[in-house]
Scaffold this active site. Structure first.
Site, PDB file in Angstrom:
ATOM      1  N   LEU A 266      -7.112  11.008   7.435  1.00 10.51           N
ATOM      2  CA  LEU A 266      -5.829  11.440   6.892  1.00 10.51           C
ATOM      3  C   LEU A 266      -4.837  11.576   8.037  1.00 10.51           C
ATOM      4  O   LEU A 266      -3.683  11.167   7.958  1.00 10.51           O
ATOM      5  CB  LEU A 266      -5.992  12.771   6.143  1.00 10.51           C
ATOM      6  CG  LEU A 266      -6.996  12.754   4.989  1.00 10.51           C
ATOM      7  CD1 LEU A 266      -7.044  14.121   4.304  1.00 10.51           C
ATOM      8  CD2 LEU A 266      -6.657  11.685   3.969  1.00 10.51           C
TER       9      LEU A 266
ATOM     10  N   GLY B  12       0.831  -1.202   0.000  1.00  5.50           N
ATOM     11  CA  GLY B  12       0.000   0.000   0.000  1.00  5.50           C
ATOM     12  C   GLY B  12       0.860   1.243   0.000  1.00  5.50           C
ATOM     13  O   GLY B  12       1.871   1.337   0.706  1.00  5.50           O
TER      14      GLY B  12
ATOM     15  N   SER C 130     -17.743  16.882  -0.443  1.00  6.14           N
ATOM     16  CA  SER C 130     -17.129  17.108   0.860  1.00  6.14           C
ATOM     17  C   SER C 130     -18.147  17.640   1.859  1.00  6.14           C
ATOM     18  O   SER C 130     -18.976  18.483   1.543  1.00  6.14           O
ATOM     19  CB  SER C 130     -16.002  18.118   0.744  1.00  6.14           C
ATOM     20  OG  SER C 130     -15.677  18.590   2.027  1.00  6.14           O
TER      21      SER C 130
ATOM     22  N   GLY D  26      -0.797   4.431   0.014  1.00  8.94           N
ATOM     23  CA  GLY D  26      -1.646   5.553   0.406  1.00  8.94           C
ATOM     24  C   GLY D  26      -0.915   6.358   1.464  1.00  8.94           C
ATOM     25  O   GLY D  26       0.294   6.208   1.656  1.00  8.94           O
ATOM     26  N   LEU D  27      -1.649   7.213   2.167  1.00  6.64           N
ATOM     27  CA  LEU D  27      -0.986   8.040   3.170  1.00  6.64           C
ATOM     28  C   LEU D  27      -0.209   7.196   4.161  1.00  6.64           C
ATOM     29  O   LEU D  27       0.935   7.503   4.493  1.00  6.64           O
ATOM     30  CB  LEU D  27      -2.019   8.892   3.895  1.00  6.64           C
ATOM     31  CG  LEU D  27      -2.597  10.029   3.057  1.00  6.64           C
ATOM     32  CD1 LEU D  27      -3.570  10.839   3.887  1.00  6.64           C
ATOM     33  CD2 LEU D  27      -1.494  10.913   2.516  1.00  6.64           C
TER      34      LEU D  27
ATOM     35  N   ARG E  72     -21.482  12.419  11.205  1.00  3.61           N
ATOM     36  CA  ARG E  72     -21.927  11.723   9.995  1.00  3.61           C
ATOM     37  C   ARG E  72     -23.015  10.700  10.235  1.00  3.61           C
ATOM     38  O   ARG E  72     -23.975  10.617   9.476  1.00  3.61           O
ATOM     39  CB  ARG E  72     -20.727  10.998   9.392  1.00  3.61           C
ATOM     40  CG  ARG E  72     -19.733  11.967   8.884  1.00  3.61           C
ATOM     41  CD  ARG E  72     -18.528  11.276   8.339  1.00  3.61           C
ATOM     42  NE  ARG E  72     -17.688  12.298   7.741  1.00  3.61           N
ATOM     43  CZ  ARG E  72     -16.489  12.091   7.239  1.00  3.61           C
ATOM     44  NH1 ARG E  72     -15.995  10.878   7.240  1.00  3.61           N
ATOM     45  NH2 ARG E  72     -15.819  13.064   6.718  1.00  3.61           N
TER      46      ARG E  72
ATOM     47  N   HIS F   3     -21.497   7.855   4.605  1.00  6.20           N
ATOM     48  CA  HIS F   3     -21.269   9.299   4.561  1.00  6.20           C
ATOM     49  C   HIS F   3     -22.530  10.023   4.099  1.00  6.20           C
ATOM     50  O   HIS F   3     -23.137   9.642   3.106  1.00  6.20           O
ATOM     51  CB  HIS F   3     -20.113   9.604   3.601  1.00  6.20           C
ATOM     52  CG  HIS F   3     -19.572  10.987   3.747  1.00  6.20           C
ATOM     53  ND1 HIS F   3     -20.278  12.089   3.353  1.00  6.20           N
ATOM     54  CD2 HIS F   3     -18.398  11.443   4.234  1.00  6.20           C
ATOM     55  CE1 HIS F   3     -19.551  13.170   3.614  1.00  6.20           C
ATOM     56  NE2 HIS F   3     -18.407  12.805   4.149  1.00  6.20           N
TER      57      HIS F   3
END
Ligand code: FAD
Ligand code: FES
Lengths: 257, 637
Positions: free
Chosen positions: B441, B40, B284, B42-43, B330, B266
């Site tokens: 994140l 991976g 967003s 990703g971040l 959410r 979401h």
């Protein structure tokens, strides 16, 4: 358009592998809703091909929201198709007419060999970034963020350049297959920030060298790259890169391999 | 299964520093002899690979895209939280910690969350130094905004492309290490299995997605940063290739899987338009700062939104939650949207949508300011729907988005298999039963830049790891198993495509295990999913060749795993007889209809253990205790 949605004639590039010669194959699709994205239209075609016992058309995609840079088709002679500022995955079928003939090809450029059908190998772009598209700060070595104020305009300009998604459309659009816009975007993103100053000259020299080494062509100011860029990255950054490059050439030694 | 969370004792404020001090280091001259496999980019994966590379380890980095820069983190829009308190609005590490524990409905570990809040500030420093162009104020200092239910302004952002900029920062740090020779990238290479030797993770089996070649790679530790499994729902906001396979194979090799039923739906996504839909697009939720959410008061009111007068509109969030209004978390926003649509008051063609209206903000601030704040989101909305959100309200509906569940990890982010570490969305992480906006994140980068580079070396220096090569028995066996599975899939030669199965699975899960769950529905799903899986293994069709680039094969292989992941999600949802965060059991609600926890019986993480194919998995528990934030009924009234 009939009640059942659009009918389209498609002419799609098929190529088994990098060694194969490849050629166009004609397809027809029906029942295409104008609300479908272009890639969803290809999904519909692929489902049909699979059920008929054929091999579906290979095309790259991932995020399907215009940000990962994975998708990229040459549609009716334009990278990412007819709509400006739009990636292939964000293009919707309402941009086409019922009965239209749509030609779909992969990016065409020597530095991007075709892998299969509509998929190309863009690893040359990673090599350009590897050559210097970074600020050398190791984890843990960063000062408190607000000790480096950045004028708002510089930061905005930097962000304009940083928006590049690395899809390669600029290169596919350029008659010389030049990667100037891609390279300039990264050089400008970093060069416009105070953090990017120490390595600014070295960066310009090594990234431009990597670009040349990867076999991309030179820039002769056609401007096709900007027009094709789904993120509207401006060619003004190329001028900026050229200035950096020239002034660096006067003072810096290029990096030894 | 032994569950030892290795939580530090003593005061929480110094727990991480003390743990770090107690950890063993690896001599710099020995680091290059240690190979760390990271799946991976990703971040979490890119930041871990770059940081461990900087330390001098030999890092092998894998991703399925053509470049590490395209990992799904790139799609995150809204922002990243940090407790900098630059606005002096009362934020602090403790408040971020408190909000995260509370927002997660008291189902996360306090010590982990505290560490996350502490390190959040280092992340902003690190990313700024790398050249991430965060939004700035006129004075040149960093700008923040408030986001997703937070009452302080702690979210740092880069226009609507925060994930992109953070990922490009981590990617450039990664490429710098590739140049330095510490990291090797294997793109278009998909992990198929985990290799365990003498009870510890020593390697992986992968498939080169261009040639189809299956091979194995040996190392001293394996880190999975392979993202979340929200695509089990088929329609989700995740990238098309996002999958649960790497974690699932690790689970089947003995790693505990925690809280699979914590799936986040979401609230602000563009509604489905038809059967052809291949993914859902997130708008967003920063839009909820200025957009007001409403539906008509009357059932079946089909008038165009702009023709519905004020008195016929129900701003249901503002009405029910006067303090938080449109900014409720959410899970609360999503459930309420579902509820008004279930009442027949939804808008749009399908009736599965609610209005997100900017009329009043435009009146108040002018269209220019709204454009400045959200211009790219309005553009994106118009591209997809052909409607102008400045003139008519946007229509939104909830969609599967994120998973709080994932592989169980201890405080060191090590799974229940020694030597197997898990970072980012792939682990069961720090968000409890519900994640707050802009916190994924933060967690991915916290894991990758700061936690794993401390804990993985400690593991390496305290374990005896004999040299091993990938032609030993265990590796050969694992490769053999992966090859025969691929062969089996290729040979089914049935009549349905992978997508058609996936879509059907997604619908089952959405209907019975989506925003609201009940025992009868979950039991139905537990009958339907195995039946569908059976049909899949009899009737799926994979065209083409396995020794070639074959996207259908990639898909089928992932869907085969989703079929199993789905069942574990439902099992977990059924056993957790309480409501908490995103997991809403209709049987467990307060008088006002809100999620009601049952702390006496469920104040724990459920850690599932694989017991063999077609056997009911074992549910272990890790009890949770709260010393700093006292569990209370969440209220956003
Ligand atoms: C549309 C959207 C918007 C979001 N916005 C926000 C936001 O504003 N703020 C926020 O905090 N969070 C946001 N999130 C959540 C957040 O983006 C993710 O949780 C986070 O980025 C996950 O990062 P990661 O590193 O764990 O995994 P990912 O970024 O998903 O990366 C996964 C990596 O694993 C690789 N991989 C997966 N499987 C395999 C395999 N089998 N073999 C080899 N490689 C594999 C992939 O190639 C990829 O490199 C958003 C999510 C979405 C979907
Ligand atoms: S699929 Fe990501 S940009 Fe098109």
């Amino acid at each position: 358009m009939s009640e059942k949605g659009m009918k389209l004639n498609l002419k799609i590039w098929r190529q088994k592998s990098s060694k194969d010669k490849g050629g166009f194959v004609d397809y027809k699709v029906e029942n295409i809703s104008p609300n479908m994205s272009f890639l969803e239209m290809l999904d519909v075609l692929n489902e049909k091909i699979i059920l008929e016992g054929g091999e579906p058309i290979a095309f790259d995609n991932d995020c399907r929201e215009g940000i990962c840079g994975m998708c990229g088709l040459y549609i009716n002679g334009r990278p990412h198709g007819p709509q400006s500022g739009t990636t292939t995955c964000q293009l919707h079928m309402r941009s086409f007419r019922d009965g239209e003939l749509i030609t779909i090809e992969p990016w065409r450029c020597g530095a991007f060999p075709i892998v299969k059908d509509l998929i190309v190998d863009r690893s040359a772009l990673d090599k350009i970034i590897m050559a210097g598209g970074f600020i050398s700060v190791s984890t843990g070595a960063a000062p408190e963020a607000n000790t480096i104020p950045v004028p708002r305009d510089d930061s905005g300009n930097s962000m304009d350049a940083a928006q590049c998604i690395g899809c390669g459309a600029c290169i596919a659009a350029c008659p010389n297959a030049s990667a100037m816009l891609f390279t300039a975007a990264k050089i400008s993103h970093l060069g416009l920030l105070p953090q990017g100053q120490p390595e600014r000259k070295k960066r310009a020299l090594s990234m431009v060298k990597a670009m040349d080494d990867a076999g991309f062509g030179g820039c002769t100011n056609h401007g096709e790259c900007e027009a094709a860029c789904p993120k509207n990255v401006s060619t003004k950054f190329i001028a900026r890169m050229n200035r950096d490059y020239i002034s660096a050439g006067l003072t810096e030694e290029p990096e030894k391999e | 299964m032994k569950i030892d969370s290795r939580l530090p004792s003593g005061p929480i404020e110094t727990a991480w520093d003390r743990t770090k001090f107690e950890m063993k280091l690896v001599n710099p001259s020995n680091r290059g002899k240690r190979t760390i496999i990271i799946v991976g980019t990703g971040l979490a994966g890119a930041s871990a690979a770059a940081s461990l590379g900087e330390l001098g380890y030999n890092v092998l980095s894998f991703c399925y895209q053509d470049s590490p820069r395209r990992a799904h983190s790139i799609a995150a829009q809204g922002g990243i939280n940090a407790a900098k308190n630059y606005r002096n609005d009362g934020d602090s590490i403790f408040r971020l910690f408190y909000d995260t524990v509370k927002g997660g409905d008291f189902r996360a570990r306090e010590a982990n969350v505290y560490r996350l809040a502490q390190l959040s500030n280092n992340i902003i420093d690190q990313c700024t130094a790398q050249g991430v162009p965060f939004a700035r104020e006129y004075d040149g200092l960093l700008d923040t905004r408030s986001f997703g239910g937070a009452q302080v302004s702690r979210t740092f952002y880069s226009r609507g492309q925060t994930g992109q900029q953070l990922l490009l920062g981590a990617y450039s740090a990664l490429m710098r290490q590739v140049k330095a020779g510490t990291v090797r990238i294997f793109s278009r290479t998909e992990m198929l299995d985990l290799v365990i030797v003498n009870g510890v993770a020593r390697g992986i089996v992968v498939r080169n997605m261009i040639t189809g070649k299956i091979f194995s790679v040996a190392g001293d530790a394996v880190i999975l940063c392979t993202g979340g499994y929200a695509n089990t729902f088929y329609l989700s906001t995740n990238a098309k290739g996002s999958n649960g396979s790497a974690c699932w194979r690790a689970y089947k090799r003995g790693a505990g899987f925690a809280n699979p039923c914590y799936t986040q739906i979401h609230p602000t996504c563009i509604p489905v338009t038809g059967e052809h839909q291949s993914k859902l697009t997130l708008m967003s939720e920063s839009l909820r700062n200025d957009g007001r959410i409403w539906v008509p008061k009357k059932k079946g009111d089909r008038r165009p939104a702009n023709e519905i007068p004020e008195e016929d509109r129900d701003y249901y969030l503002e009405r029910k939650y006067p303090t938080f209004g449109n900014l409720v978390p959410r899970d609360v926003a999503s459930r309420n949207a579902k509820q008004v649509c279930d009442e027949g008051r939804g808008v749009g063609e399908s009736g599965l949508g609610v209005n997100l209206d900017f009329r009043d903000s435009i009146k108040r601030f002018g269209v220019q300011l709204i454009k400045e704040r959200y211009g790219n989101l309005f553009e994106m909305y118009e591209k997809i729907t052909a409607e102008d959100g400045y003139k008519v309200p946007m229509r939104i509906y909830p969609a599967a988005h994120y998973v709080m569940g994932g592989l169980w990890v201890d405080y060191h982010l090590m799974s229940s298999i020694p030597g197997l570490f898990v970072g980012g969305e792939a682990n069961f992480s720090d968000h409890g039963a519900n994640r707050l906006g802009a916190s994924a994140l933060m967690q991915g980068l916290c894991d990758g830049y700061f936690v794993l580079p401390a804990t993985v070396p400690h593991y390496l220096s305290t374990s005896s790891l004999p040299n091993i090569s990938d032609d030993s028995k265990e590796f050969k066996e694992a490769v053999g198993e992966a090859e025969s599975r691929i062969k089996r899939l290729m040979n089914i030669n049935g009549k349905r495509t992978a997508d058609s199965f996936h879509r059907e699975l997604g619908k089952l899960l959405w209907n019975y295990c989506g925003m609201a769950r009940n025992e009868a529905g979950l039991k139905k799903a537990l009958e339907a999913i195995p039946a569908l899986r059976e049909e899949f293994w009899q009737n799926v069709k994979v065209p083409g060749d396995s020794e070639d680039l074959n996207q259908s094969l990639e898909k089928v292989n992932r869907v085969a795993d989703f079929m199993e992941v789905a069942e574990l999600i439902v099992n977990d949802a059924l056993e957790r007889k309480e409501s908490c965060g995103a997991h809403f059991r209709e049987e467990s609600r307060t008088e006002e209809g809100e999620a009601k926890r049952d702390d006496a019986n469920f104040s724990h993480a459920a850690v599932w253990e694989f017991a063999g194919d077609n056997k009911k998995p074992i549910r272990n528990i890790e009890p949770l205790s709260f010393q700093y934030v006292k569990p209370q009924q969440r209220s956003y009234k």
